[in-house]
Each structure stands twice: as structure tokens, then as C-alpha cells.
Design an enzyme around this catalytic site. Structure first.
Site, PDB file in Angstrom:
ATOM      1  N   LYS A   1       0.815  -1.221   0.000  1.00 53.81           N
ATOM      2  CA  LYS A   1       0.000   0.000   0.000  1.00 53.81           C
ATOM      3  C   LYS A   1       0.848   1.271   0.000  1.00 53.81           C
ATOM      4  CE  LYS A   1      -4.189  -2.021   1.557  1.00 53.81           C
ATOM      5  NZ  LYS A   1      -4.882  -2.714   2.571  1.00 53.81           N
TER       6      LYS A   1
ATOM      7  N   GLU B   1      -3.349   7.681   7.140  1.00 53.12           N
ATOM      8  CA  GLU B   1      -4.059   8.512   6.164  1.00 53.12           C
ATOM      9  C   GLU B   1      -5.341   9.017   6.816  1.00 53.12           C
ATOM     10  OE1 GLU B   1      -4.499   5.710   2.866  1.00 53.12           O
ATOM     11  OE2 GLU B   1      -6.422   5.024   3.622  1.00 53.12           O
ATOM     12  N   LYS B   2      -5.946   9.976   6.187  1.00 51.97           N
ATOM     13  CA  LYS B   2      -7.209  10.552   6.652  1.00 51.97           C
ATOM     14  C   LYS B   2      -8.263   9.454   6.686  1.00 51.97           C
ATOM     15  CE  LYS B   2     -10.185  13.902   7.420  1.00 51.97           C
ATOM     16  NZ  LYS B   2     -10.158  14.278   8.839  1.00 51.97           N
TER      17      LYS B   2
ATOM     18  N   ARG C   1      -6.037  -8.632  -9.669  1.00 53.30           N
ATOM     19  CA  ARG C   1      -6.652  -9.893 -10.122  1.00 53.30           C
ATOM     20  C   ARG C   1      -8.023  -9.591 -10.715  1.00 53.30           C
ATOM     21  NH1 ARG C   1     -10.526  -9.733  -6.278  1.00 53.30           N
ATOM     22  NH2 ARG C   1      -9.845  -8.962  -4.256  1.00 53.30           N
TER      23      ARG C   1
ATOM     24  N   ARG D   1     -24.818 -10.816  -5.049  1.00 49.71           N
ATOM     25  CA  ARG D   1     -24.111 -12.040  -4.647  1.00 49.71           C
ATOM     26  C   ARG D   1     -25.074 -12.911  -3.848  1.00 49.71           C
ATOM     27  NH1 ARG D   1     -17.882 -10.622  -2.991  1.00 49.71           N
ATOM     28  NH2 ARG D   1     -17.595  -8.889  -4.445  1.00 49.71           N
TER      29      ARG D   1
HETATM   30  P1  ADP Z   1      -7.626  -4.490   3.174  1.00 48.22           P
HETATM   31  O1  ADP Z   1      -6.587  -4.675   2.115  1.00 48.22           O
HETATM   32  O2  ADP Z   1      -7.209  -4.993   4.526  1.00 48.22           O
HETATM   33  O3  ADP Z   1      -9.000  -4.921   2.768  1.00 48.22           O
HETATM   34  P2  ADP Z   1      -8.339  -1.700   2.573  1.00 48.22           P
HETATM   35  O4  ADP Z   1      -7.335  -0.633   2.411  1.00 48.22           O
HETATM   36  O5  ADP Z   1      -9.005  -2.192   1.340  1.00 48.22           O
HETATM   37  O6  ADP Z   1      -7.679  -2.903   3.413  1.00 48.22           O
HETATM   38  O7  ADP Z   1      -9.425  -1.232   3.597  1.00 48.22           O
HETATM   39  C1  ADP Z   1     -10.469  -2.097   4.020  1.00 48.22           C
HETATM   40  C2  ADP Z   1     -11.705  -1.287   4.358  1.00 48.22           C
HETATM   41  O8  ADP Z   1     -11.451  -0.377   5.436  1.00 48.22           O
HETATM   42  C3  ADP Z   1     -12.154  -0.410   3.198  1.00 48.22           C
HETATM   43  O9  ADP Z   1     -13.002  -1.099   2.315  1.00 48.22           O
HETATM   44  C4  ADP Z   1     -12.862   0.720   3.934  1.00 48.22           C
HETATM   45  O10 ADP Z   1     -14.176   0.329   4.238  1.00 48.22           O
HETATM   46  C5  ADP Z   1     -12.091   0.875   5.223  1.00 48.22           C
HETATM   47  N1  ADP Z   1     -11.068   1.925   5.063  1.00 48.22           N
HETATM   48  C6  ADP Z   1      -9.787   1.776   4.700  1.00 48.22           C
HETATM   49  N2  ADP Z   1      -9.145   2.968   4.630  1.00 48.22           N
HETATM   50  C7  ADP Z   1     -10.069   3.904   4.971  1.00 48.22           C
HETATM   51  C8  ADP Z   1     -10.044   5.342   5.098  1.00 48.22           C
HETATM   52  N3  ADP Z   1      -8.945   6.049   4.881  1.00 48.22           N
HETATM   53  N4  ADP Z   1     -11.198   5.964   5.464  1.00 48.22           N
HETATM   54  C9  ADP Z   1     -12.317   5.252   5.708  1.00 48.22           C
HETATM   55  N5  ADP Z   1     -12.417   3.916   5.614  1.00 48.22           N
HETATM   56  C10 ADP Z   1     -11.304   3.241   5.247  1.00 48.22           C
END
Ligand code: ADP
Length: 448
Positions: A116, A200-201, A292, A338
Site C-alpha cells: 500500500k 491517512e485521513k 486480479r 451475490r
Molecule cells: P484491506 O486490504 O485490509 O481490505 P483496505 O485498504 O481495502 O484494506 O481497507 C479495508 C476497508 O477499510 C475499506 O473497504 C474501507 O471500508 C475501510 N477503510 C480503509 N481505509 C479507509 C479510510 N482512509 N477511510 C475510511 N475507511 C477506510
């Protein structure tokens, strides 16, 4: 082009890949676990190889056994599908070492976008919008506190190697930041062998909007527009639709083009999805790139006419993309539900066992991607998704009406499924008016 591809997956996606391979004139080999020995999709493959007992760790995740199966059957490529080994750079690299083509990105591209922190850096360069946050991994807690204060709370601490929601902490005030960084780093180190975290925010109220992209080995990449996947429960998508409703065309095009640019810069061959959160003012922030094919890819196929699975096999074989960006356009609206073998009234308890009644809907614009036939026994070892119902209409309201009709026609029993939940969600004013965020389904379920 390849002559024979091995499918390192099961269920509906194995069947989806068999269909694409067949259209391209390729033979298929399916690997399967003992739990799947009667899997209906195996009948459609040209050959099959048992790779072990039911637990995924002993079968679908066993790189050595899958490679051995490919070698003994003379398969020249492996399609990983989604889940299991699909985003495992080591698997892609072992395939390369064994001179078997991995149908997906190179291990290098997968590594760059899968981490990331490096993905954020690449996105910044490509002009893909990201959350305000740290440039790299946090190595100084003092600086992290200062940064969080400049971004403004709440912030979220995330693991560079994160997946499945692990190594994430939402932090609402400065005093919580240090302990959260420490515990997230520890969790990430244990889970992923990489303790790097960043901040991050954190967006409180957002929709999930993602962009489908595909690249080839000649430096080309296109986007196939976007999908909205805001209807989720515990971060598991339930309903996906495309194009994302209500997003102004000019903003949609800008974000989609930036996602294609990111994929192009990463020298990425294959299907990729850039996931974003979008706030009510249509500001986009990238969450991550999935390297993917995704469960919801049919939504995009229905609105663009591009066969994403066939295209990804073709580009893995070295062919250029069959479409240029200006040849891709959106026609109508598509929705996917789904259908999971789970009981929504009993906390989504999985419903393993025999499917006695199974009658799928049909008609104009109705597609069912499923491996289930009457008499199929759902094993308890895997994902509970048993079918994807996808509809296409000339516009969103026609697609919704068509989906409601198709859901009411679908008969699955005696186990419970998510069909009644979908019927309900498709009547919710919030869904109809797109007045939603990624927690709206959970809030509705809590009210019950
Ligand atoms: P992973 O790879 O563990 O699934 P993600 O980065 O896709 O991690 O984040 C998983 C979930 O967490 C996202 O789908 C979202 O719902 C929430 N999330 C992640 N980052 C943020 C953010 N900066 N603000 C709000 N929700 C977030």
C-alpha cells in the site's frame, strides 16, 4: 496462444474461466480438493487433478502441488481466479521459474501495487487521487503525531502489506495515536511478516467506487469505467452496479483515466481494479489496487461488452489489448447480487449441505454465473457464495426492476440464502436514491 491452461480455483470462477478458455479454443485442467470431487464445474474441464484434502492450506494454497499438476498435464499457463493464490507474488514468481505463464501481472508489478505504501507513491505520480497521509512508512512517532494533527482527526493507521482488514486502527484523538501505531505494526508483523504502517485521513461517510482496468505487455492500459460497491456487510460486498450512479461524467472520466495511467506506469499486464472511497462531494481517494479479476467483473462486461477473462488470457499470452480506450463505451446499467448460502435472519450463518431445489431466472438481460446444479452439496470449507445474479437494463431503474423480478424467480432450497435480503435492499429508498455509504446495510440490519 497457449494450448492448455490450468485453473487454480474452484466454483463459479473456475467455470467462468473454463468458458473463456473454450471460446479461445484452449483446453482446461482443473485442480480440486477432496471436498470438491463432485464439483459440477469439473465435468466441463478437459481434465482434472486432485491436489489434496479440503482445507485450503492443504490444497488450493499448495503451490508445489499446483505446479506439479500443471507439469504433469502439460499446462502452459495457470489462471488463479480470485482469492486463494491470486495475489500471491511468490506463486507468480514460482510459475515464472517453472516456465509456466501466470495469467495475471508480473510478480514485480504485483509487489509494487500490492504494497500500500509503494502503491500510494505510484498513484501520486500518476495523478490518481489518494488520501492525505504519510509519504512512506512511519519511522518516527513524533512526526506521525504532527502529521495526524495537520491532516486532522480521525485518521487511520494501516499496514503496507495489509489485507482482509488486518493491521488497521481508526484513531480519533492524538493520545490514541502512539498505541495504535504500535499495535497495528505488531499485528502486521505477525500476520504479514512486514510491520510497516502508515497513516491517512479516515473518511466517515463514503461510497465505495472502483475502476476496472486492464493492461497488456506492450505498455497499453485502458479503463473499463467504474462500479459502485457500497452495499456491503462487514466489508464484504453484497450488491455491485455499474456505472457508479450519480457521479458526474467529467469526474468519472478523470478518475478512470488516472487509474489506467497508474496501471500503465506499473507495466501491468492483466485485469486490475483500483478501489476508491468517494465522499458526498465526489472527491475520490484510492484505497488499494486489486491485482486480479474480481467477483464483480461481470457488471463491467455487461455495460462495456468486453470479456474481461478472455482479454486477460489473451494479454498473458502476449497479445495486445483488443480494444483501445476510445472504443470502450458504456451501454445501459448493470447490477450484480451475490447469492450467498447464508441465513440473513441468523447472523448470516453459513448453510452447508445439499441444494435440493435450484431453478435459475432467465430472460432478456439476465445472467447467472454459478457452479450449482440441483443435488449439489455445498462444502463447509470455502466461501459461501453459490451464485452471482447479474442483470443489464437500458438504465438504472430498468436494471433494478429486472433484478427484482429475477430475484423473485430464483428458487434455492432448502438452505437459506441472501436472496430475501437483496429483495429488501432493492426496495430501500436509500438504495434507490443512492443516499448510501459503506455502513448503510449494517445500520439497516441493526434496526431489525
Ligand atoms: P484491506 O486490504 O485490509 O481490505 P483496505 O485498504 O481495502 O484494506 O481497507 C479495508 C476497508 O477499510 C475499506 O473497504 C474501507 O471500508 C475501510 N477503510 C480503509 N481505509 C479507509 C479510510 N482512509 N477511510 C475510511 N475507511 C477506510
Amino acid at each position: 496462444m497457449f494450448s492448455r491452461i490450468l485453473i487454480a480455483n474452484r466454483g463459479e470462477i473456475a467455470l467462468r474461466i473454463i468458458r473463456a478458455a473454450r471460446e479461445l479454443g484452449l483446453e482446461t485442467v482443473c485442480v480440486y480438493s477432496e471436498a470438491d470431487k463432485d464439483g459440477p464445474w469439473l465435468e466441463q474441464a478437459d481434465s482434472k487433478v486432485c491436489i489434496g484434502p479440503p482445507p485450503p492450506l492443504d490444497s488450493y494454497l499448495r503451490i508445489d502441488r499446483i505446479i506439479a499438476a500443471a507439469e504433469t498435464t502439460n499446462a502452459d499457463a495457470i489462471h488463479p481466479g480470485y482469492g486463494f493464490l491470486a495475489e500471491n507474488a511468490e506463486f507468480a514468481s514460482v510459475c515464472r521459474d517453472c516456465h509456466i505463464e501466470f495469467i495475471g501481472p508480473s510478480p514485480e508489478a504485483m509487489g509494487l501495487l500490492g504494497d500500500k505504501i509503494s502503491c500510494r507513491a505510484m498513484a501520486k505520480k500518476a495523478g490518481t487521487p489518494i488520501f492525505p497521509g504519510s509519504e512512506g512508512a512511519i519511522d518516527d512517532e513524533e512526526e506521525a503525531v504532527a502529521l495526524a494533527e495537520s491532516i486532522g482527526f480521525p485518521v487511520i493507521v494501516k499496514a503496507a502489506a495489509g489485507g482482509g482488514g488486518r493491521g488497521m486502527r481508526v484513531v480519533r484523538e492524538a493520545s490514541e495515536l502512539r498505541p495504535s501505531i504500535q499495535s497495528a505494526a505488531q499485528e502486521a508483523a505477525t500476520a504479514f511478516g512486514n510491520g510497516a504502517v502508515y497513516i491517512e485521513k479516515f473518511l466517515e461517510r463514503a461510497r465505495h467506487v472502483e475502476v476496472q482496468c486492464i493492461g497488456d505487455k506492450h505498455g497499453n492500459a485502458v479503463h473499463l469505467y467504474n462500479r459502485d460497491c457500497t452495499s456491503q456487510r462487514r466489508h464484504q460486498k453484497l450488491i455491485e452496479e455499474g456505472p457508479a450512479p450519480g457521479v458526474p461524467d467529467e469526474i468519472r472520466d478523470r478518475v478512470c483515466e488516472s487509474a489506467a495511467e497508474l496501471i500503465r506506469n506499473a507495466k501491468y499486464a492483466g485485469a486490475a481494479t483500483c478501489e476508491f472511497l468517494m465522499d458526498p462531494e465526489f472527491n475520490f481517494y484510492m484505497l488499494e489496487v486489486n491485482t486480479r479479476v474480481q467477483v464483480e467483473h461481470p457488471v463491467t462486461e455487461m455495460i462495456t461488452g468486453v470479456d474481461i477473462v478472455k482479454e486477460s488470457i489473451r494479454v498473458a499470452a502476449g497479445e495486445p489489448l483488443s480494444v483501445e480506450q476510445n472504443q470502450v463505451s458504456i451501454s445501459g446499467h448493470a447490477i450484480e447480487c451475490r447469492i450467498n448460502a447464508e441465513d440473513p435472519d441468523r447472523n448470516f450463518m453459513p448453510q452447508a449441505g445439499v441444494v435440493e431445489e435450484y431453478r435459475i431466472p432467465g430472460g432478456l438481460g439476465v445472467r447467472v454465473d454459478s457452479h450449482v446444479v440441483p443435488g449439489y452439496r455445498i462444502p463447509s470449507n470455502y466461501d459461501s457464495m453459490i451464485a452471482k445474479l447479474i442483470v443489464h437494463g437500458r438504465d438504472r431503474s430498468e436494471a433494478i426492476a429486472r433484478m427484482r423480478s429475477a430475484l423473485s424467480e430464483f428458487r434455492i432450497g432448502p438452505g437459506k440464502t441472501t436472496i430475501p435480503l437483496h429483495i429488501r435492499l432493492l426496495q430501500e429508498p436509500q438504495f434507490l436514491e443512492v443516499d448510501v455509504d459503506i455502513y448503510y446495510v449494517e445500520r439497516l440490519l441493526e434496526q431489525d
